[in-house]
Structures are given as structure tokens and as C-alpha cells.
Scaffold this motif. Structure first.
Motif, PDB file in Angstrom:
ATOM      1  N   LYS A  42       0.841  -1.201   0.000  1.00 43.43           N
ATOM      2  CA  LYS A  42       0.000   0.000   0.000  1.00 43.43           C
ATOM      3  C   LYS A  42       0.877   1.252   0.000  1.00 43.43           C
ATOM      4  N   GLN A  43       1.928   1.248   0.819  1.00 41.03           N
ATOM      5  CA  GLN A  43       2.833   2.386   0.864  1.00 41.03           C
ATOM      6  C   GLN A  43       3.561   2.594  -0.460  1.00 41.03           C
ATOM      7  N   MET A  44       3.988   1.505  -1.080  1.00 41.51           N
ATOM      8  CA  MET A  44       4.679   1.608  -2.373  1.00 41.51           C
ATOM      9  C   MET A  44       3.759   2.212  -3.422  1.00 41.51           C
ATOM     10  N   LEU A  45       2.519   1.764  -3.438  1.00 39.97           N
ATOM     11  CA  LEU A  45       1.568   2.274  -4.431  1.00 39.97           C
ATOM     12  C   LEU A  45       1.169   3.720  -4.148  1.00 39.97           C
ATOM     13  N   GLU A  46       1.223   4.142  -2.886  1.00 42.52           N
ATOM     14  CA  GLU A  46       0.937   5.538  -2.564  1.00 42.52           C
ATOM     15  C   GLU A  46       2.093   6.440  -2.987  1.00 42.52           C
ATOM     16  N   LYS A  47       3.339   5.973  -2.774  1.00 39.37           N
ATOM     17  CA  LYS A  47       4.511   6.775  -3.139  1.00 39.37           C
ATOM     18  C   LYS A  47       4.702   6.854  -4.648  1.00 39.37           C
ATOM     19  N   SER A  48       4.553   5.719  -5.309  1.00 39.84           N
ATOM     20  CA  SER A  48       4.732   5.657  -6.765  1.00 39.84           C
ATOM     21  C   SER A  48       3.515   4.968  -7.373  1.00 39.84           C
ATOM     22  N   PRO A  49       2.441   5.715  -7.533  1.00 41.00           N
ATOM     23  CA  PRO A  49       1.210   5.082  -8.031  1.00 41.00           C
ATOM     24  C   PRO A  49       1.350   4.592  -9.473  1.00 41.00           C
ATOM     25  N   ILE A  50       0.648   3.525  -9.739  1.00 40.06           N
ATOM     26  CA  ILE A  50       0.594   2.974 -11.096  1.00 40.06           C
ATOM     27  C   ILE A  50      -0.787   3.308 -11.638  1.00 40.06           C
ATOM     28  N   ASP A  51      -0.800   3.936 -12.784  1.00 41.35           N
ATOM     29  CA  ASP A  51      -2.062   4.336 -13.402  1.00 41.35           C
ATOM     30  C   ASP A  51      -2.873   3.091 -13.766  1.00 41.35           C
ATOM     31  N   GLU A  52      -4.107   3.030 -13.293  1.00 36.62           N
ATOM     32  CA  GLU A  52      -4.971   1.877 -13.558  1.00 36.62           C
ATOM     33  C   GLU A  52      -5.336   1.752 -15.036  1.00 36.62           C
ATOM     34  N   SER A  53      -5.279   2.859 -15.769  1.00 38.89           N
ATOM     35  CA  SER A  53      -5.568   2.771 -17.209  1.00 38.89           C
ATOM     36  C   SER A  53      -4.470   1.993 -17.928  1.00 38.89           C
ATOM     37  N   LEU A  54      -3.289   1.923 -17.293  1.00 37.59           N
ATOM     38  CA  LEU A  54      -2.175   1.146 -17.859  1.00 37.59           C
ATOM     39  C   LEU A  54      -2.528  -0.341 -17.898  1.00 37.59           C
ATOM     40  N   LYS A  55      -3.375  -0.759 -16.983  1.00 40.55           N
ATOM     41  CA  LYS A  55      -3.803  -2.162 -16.942  1.00 40.55           C
ATOM     42  C   LYS A  55      -4.542  -2.543 -18.230  1.00 40.55           C
ATOM     43  N   ASN A  56      -5.307  -1.591 -18.769  1.00 39.30           N
ATOM     44  CA  ASN A  56      -6.061  -1.858 -19.999  1.00 39.30           C
ATOM     45  C   ASN A  56      -5.248  -1.597 -21.259  1.00 39.30           C
ATOM     46  N   THR A  57      -4.404  -0.571 -21.211  1.00 37.43           N
ATOM     47  CA  THR A  57      -3.655  -0.206 -22.418  1.00 37.43           C
ATOM     48  C   THR A  57      -2.395  -1.036 -22.605  1.00 37.43           C
ATOM     49  N   SER A  58      -1.685  -1.305 -21.496  1.00 32.76           N
ATOM     50  CA  SER A  58      -0.439  -2.072 -21.588  1.00 32.76           C
ATOM     51  C   SER A  58      -0.341  -3.030 -20.402  1.00 32.76           C
ATOM     52  N   PRO A  59      -1.047  -4.149 -20.467  1.00 35.43           N
ATOM     53  CA  PRO A  59      -1.092  -5.059 -19.319  1.00 35.43           C
ATOM     54  C   PRO A  59       0.268  -5.653 -18.945  1.00 35.43           C
ATOM     55  N   LEU A  60       1.133  -5.861 -19.913  1.00 33.61           N
ATOM     56  CA  LEU A  60       2.452  -6.426 -19.594  1.00 33.61           C
ATOM     57  C   LEU A  60       3.294  -5.437 -18.791  1.00 33.61           C
ATOM     58  N   GLU A  61       3.223  -4.177 -19.160  1.00 34.26           N
ATOM     59  CA  GLU A  61       3.967  -3.152 -18.418  1.00 34.26           C
ATOM     60  C   GLU A  61       3.410  -3.021 -16.999  1.00 34.26           C
ATOM     61  N   TRP A  62       2.081  -3.035 -16.864  1.00 33.46           N
ATOM     62  CA  TRP A  62       1.449  -2.960 -15.553  1.00 33.46           C
ATOM     63  C   TRP A  62       1.866  -4.152 -14.692  1.00 33.46           C
ATOM     64  N   THR A  63       1.865  -5.336 -15.274  1.00 31.79           N
ATOM     65  CA  THR A  63       2.269  -6.545 -14.544  1.00 31.79           C
ATOM     66  C   THR A  63       3.724  -6.467 -14.124  1.00 31.79           C
ATOM     67  N   ALA A  64       4.578  -5.966 -15.011  1.00 33.96           N
ATOM     68  CA  ALA A  64       5.999  -5.844 -14.686  1.00 33.96           C
ATOM     69  C   ALA A  64       6.202  -4.890 -13.509  1.00 33.96           C
ATOM     70  N   LEU A  65       5.506  -3.762 -13.509  1.00 34.01           N
ATOM     71  CA  LEU A  65       5.625  -2.806 -12.410  1.00 34.01           C
ATOM     72  C   LEU A  65       5.116  -3.392 -11.093  1.00 34.01           C
ATOM     73  N   MET A  66       3.978  -4.063 -11.153  1.00 33.81           N
ATOM     74  CA  MET A  66       3.423  -4.671  -9.930  1.00 33.81           C
ATOM     75  C   MET A  66       4.346  -5.774  -9.402  1.00 33.81           C
ATOM     76  N   ASN A  67       4.910  -6.576 -10.289  1.00 37.96           N
ATOM     77  CA  ASN A  67       5.845  -7.623  -9.860  1.00 37.96           C
ATOM     78  C   ASN A  67       7.107  -7.012  -9.259  1.00 37.96           C
ATOM     79  N   ASN A  68       7.540  -5.890  -9.808  1.00 39.02           N
ATOM     80  CA  ASN A  68       8.711  -5.205  -9.259  1.00 39.02           C
ATOM     81  C   ASN A  68       8.427  -4.745  -7.828  1.00 39.02           C
ATOM     82  N   TYR A  69       7.259  -4.153  -7.600  1.00 38.39           N
ATOM     83  CA  TYR A  69       6.875  -3.727  -6.252  1.00 38.39           C
ATOM     84  C   TYR A  69       6.787  -4.931  -5.313  1.00 38.39           C
TER      85      TYR A  69
END
Length: 120
Positions: free
Chosen positions: A78-105
Motif C-alpha cells: 500500500k505504501q509503495m503504491l501511494e509513493k509511486s502510483p501505477i495508473d490503472e488505465s495502464l492495466k487496460n492499455t499495456s497489461p504487460l507493463e502494468w504486470t511488470a511494475l506490480m511484480n517489481n513492487y
């Protein structure tokens, strides 16, 4: 005084010693972090593992560590996502990039948990 009984195996008399089963939170299902701490204790901290097993505190330690790790994971993610939020629209436009960022966190948070709670 407790009377010890024996049984014969070959030429030797072996004491009938049995360990009582631990009853600490039997309904709790141990998760990933609990199994990791159990494996770590079993393979790297044998003396502590045996002492906790004999004192019937092993399950309690594993369950408590698992709970702490899960709670810490949620807080840190929760703290990581508050400090460096990931745009939820990225989930629809570029799911691989969103997954990579979430896995990194997730990997960053788990590395902290492993260092503090699991591999001490």
C-alpha cells in the motif's frame, strides 16, 4: 514421577517416548511465509528448530511469523503504491507493463520481508 515404558527392538530396549501434538491455532492455514520460515529453521537453524519443536512452540512461531509477514506485505505494498502510483488505465492499455511494475513492487516488498522476518 512419570513412569517410562520400553519396548524391545532386536537386542535393545527403546523407551516409548512420544511428543504431544501442538494445538496452537489448528484452523489456521499456514501460507507461503510460514513454509519459508519452517524450511529455513529446519535446514539452517537446527538447534532452534529442535528446541521449539520439543517445547511445542514451533507451530506458534510459524503461524505468528506468517501472520506478521502477510500483514507487513499488505502495508508495504500500500505504501509503495501511494509513493509511486501505477495508473490503472495502464492495466487496460499495456497489461504487460502494468504486470511488470506490480511484480517489481511485490519483489521489493518480499525482499524486505525475507530480510526482516524469514532469513534472520
Amino acid at each position: 514421577m512419570v513412569e517410562i515404558t520400553y519396548h524391545k527392538e532386536g537386542d535393545f530396549f527403546v523407551p516409548d517416548l512420544y511428543l504431544e501434538k501442538e494445538d496452537y491455532e489448528n484452523d489456521y492455514i499456514i501460507g507461503k511465509y510460514g513454509y519459508l520460515i519452517w524450511e529455513y529453521l529446519k535446514n539452517h537453524k537446527k538447534a532452534e528448530y529442535i528446541i521449539m519443536f520439543m517445547n511445542k512452540t514451533l507451530r506458534k512461531h510459524i503461524v505468528e511469523t506468517d501472520k506478521q509477514a502477510k500483514e507487513k506485505f499488505e502495508i508495504l505494498m500500500k505504501q509503495m503504491l501511494e509513493k509511486s502510483p501505477i495508473d490503472e488505465s495502464l492495466k487496460n492499455t499495456s497489461p504487460l507493463e502494468w504486470t511488470a511494475l506490480m511484480n517489481n513492487y511485490k519483489n521489493s516488498v518480499e525482499e524486505l520481508i525475507f530480510k526482516e522476518l524469514i532469513y534472520f
